[in-house]
Design a protein around this motif. Structure first.
Motif, PDB file in Angstrom:
ATOM      1  N   THR A   1       0.227 -11.447  -2.274  1.00  0.00           N
ATOM      2  CA  THR A   1       1.085 -10.601  -1.696  1.00  0.00           C
ATOM      3  C   THR A   1       2.685 -11.268  -1.438  1.00  0.00           C
ATOM      4  O   THR A   1       3.410 -10.395  -1.579  1.00  0.00           O
ATOM      5  CB  THR A   1       0.468 -10.233  -0.147  1.00  0.00           C
TER       6      THR A   1
ATOM      7  N   ILE B   1      -5.090  -6.727   4.687  1.00  0.00           N
ATOM      8  CA  ILE B   1      -4.065  -6.813   3.570  1.00  0.00           C
ATOM      9  C   ILE B   1      -3.265  -5.716   3.909  1.00  0.00           C
ATOM     10  O   ILE B   1      -1.836  -5.937   3.502  1.00  0.00           O
ATOM     11  CB  ILE B   1      -4.876  -6.744   2.178  1.00  0.00           C
TER      12      ILE B   1
ATOM     13  N   ILE C   1       0.885  -5.994   4.248  1.00  0.00           N
ATOM     14  CA  ILE C   1       1.943  -5.407   3.278  1.00  0.00           C
ATOM     15  C   ILE C   1       2.744  -4.557   4.225  1.00  0.00           C
ATOM     16  O   ILE C   1       3.985  -4.556   4.029  1.00  0.00           O
ATOM     17  CB  ILE C   1       1.123  -4.343   2.417  1.00  0.00           C
TER      18      ILE C   1
ATOM     19  N   GLN D   1       5.646  -6.545   5.801  1.00  0.00           N
ATOM     20  CA  GLN D   1       6.823  -7.204   4.815  1.00  0.00           C
ATOM     21  C   GLN D   1       8.255  -6.668   4.988  1.00  0.00           C
ATOM     22  O   GLN D   1       8.280  -5.516   5.162  1.00  0.00           O
ATOM     23  CB  GLN D   1       6.519  -6.751   3.390  1.00  0.00           C
TER      24      GLN D   1
END
Length: 370
Positions: free
Chosen positions: A120, A182, A186, A189
């Motif tokens: 990631t 996850i 994401i 970010q």
């Protein structure tokens, strides 16, 4: 008029200014750490005002793509091949380079948080602190083919307004903490595209309305200059009130268009100053390559620089050393075979252009750099 469909000199100027801003952010950050994690008035001003740079890069990336397809059309195969070569491979190379640099030089294992977290981080440009912008651009490339359905100029004001609301929501209101695993990672970010989408869409808006906006910028360049002074004063008040602000702060959705139009407006005056025009052209051409290598140059400089260079009065010297060192590294790397796969530098072509009466002749430079 200092532009043609092949070359717009003002874009080199904008790209150069964005590059100089980004380098200034990181150099001023080094002064912050050298002074016991404290800014003074001067270094704080430089650090915060220079945070216009990343958003300017995003705008330019959008403009160049939309301006090219406006006149040349869109070919998916050509687009994928071009973007993979000019952005994808350099992003991959420098992500690997800085991952190895982090492990062997900084002594930090990028895999310490697990393979999924490493993947990631790698994808979202966290291999080093500056690569997140490359990830943002890549996400925009995934969206760009879908935006080809909007070829009418009349739809672009609507897209621009929509992008304002989307960008504002994801910067100010969206809470990624509501999501786990996850997906939550994401969405959290800083390279998450919706938090930057306005700048790419404004780039498209500028491309489709280039002629009237160019004329507007030339006509009202003095008013735009006053507006730049005002937004600078407001930006100072902003960071003094709320503290350090990110590069995609919501006020930049006002700041960046004004700065862009102002630079376009004074482009002819800059061109008339030969050394300044040459400087902006050189930095603009090498801007993305400088962007990629300058953190390594800065780290190396920090390791060897004596303590006295971190006096605030010597900031111009340190900034110049990092800029010149980055250019030198880029020039050396350009001697390597296949360097175009690891450096994003457009080729330069000198050709004679039609010289309009009363306007300076300009050099045509391939503007395919994103």
């Amino acid at each position: 008029m200092s532009n043609t469909r092949e070359h717009i000199s003002e874009i080199h100027m904008l790209r150069a200014i964005g590059c100089l801003f980004v380098v200034a952010v990181h150099v001023s950050g080094s002064f912050y750490y050298a002074h016991g994690e404290k800014f003074n008035e001067i270094t704080l001003f430089i650090n915060q005002i220079s945070r216009f740079g990343t958003s300017m890069f995003a705008l330019i990336s959008g403009f160049l793509l939309f301006y090219q397809t406006r006149f040349k059309g869109f070919n998916l195969n050509r687009f994928v091949k071009s973007r993979f070569t000019k952005i994808g491979l350099p992003f991959l190379f420098w992500s690997v380079f800085y991952s190895l640099f982090t492990y062997f030089v900084l002594g930090v294992n990028p895999l310490v948080s697990g393979e999924m977290q490493f993947l990631t981080n790698f994808i979202f440009g966290n291999a080093y602190y500056h690569l997140y912008f490359m990830s943002i651009v890549f996400q925009f490339y995934l969206l760009f083919p879908l935006l080809q359905v909007f070829k009418s100029k009349m739809i672009w004001p609507v897209l621009l307004v929509c992008s304002v609301f989307i960008n504002y929501y994801f910067v100010k209101s969206f809470n990624p903490g509501l999501f786990e695993g996850i997906l939550g990672n994401i969405l959290n970010q800083r390279a998450f595209l919706p938090s930057w989408i306005f700048y790419f869409i404004f780039g498209g808006f500028l491309a489709y309305f280039w002629e009237p906006l160019y004329a507007f910028s030339k006509k009202y360049k003095y008013l735009l200059g006053i507006a730049v002074l005002i937004i600078t004063a407001v930006a100072v008040r902003e960071y003094k009130t709320v503290g350090s602000t990110p590069s995609n702060r919501v006020t930049n959705m006002i700041n960046i268009p004004i700065i862009t139009l102002f630079v376009i407006g004074i482009g002819a005056q800059i061109q008339n100053v030969k050394w300044l025009n040459s400087f902006f052209t050189r930095i603009g051409t090498l801007s993305m390559a400088i962007y990629l290598v300058h953190p390594f140059v800065l780290y190396s400089f920090i390791q060897i620089a004596p303590d006295f260079v971190w006096k605030t009065s010597l900031f111009p010297f340190v900034f110049g050393a990092i800029l010149l060192g980055s250019i030198a590294i880029v020039k050396v790397m350009q001697l390597l075979p296949l360097n175009h796969y690891i450096l994003t530098v457009p080729g330069a072509k000198k050709q004679q252009m039609n010289h309009l009466p009363g306007k300076p002749a300009t050099m045509r430079i391939n503007s395919n750099l994103q």
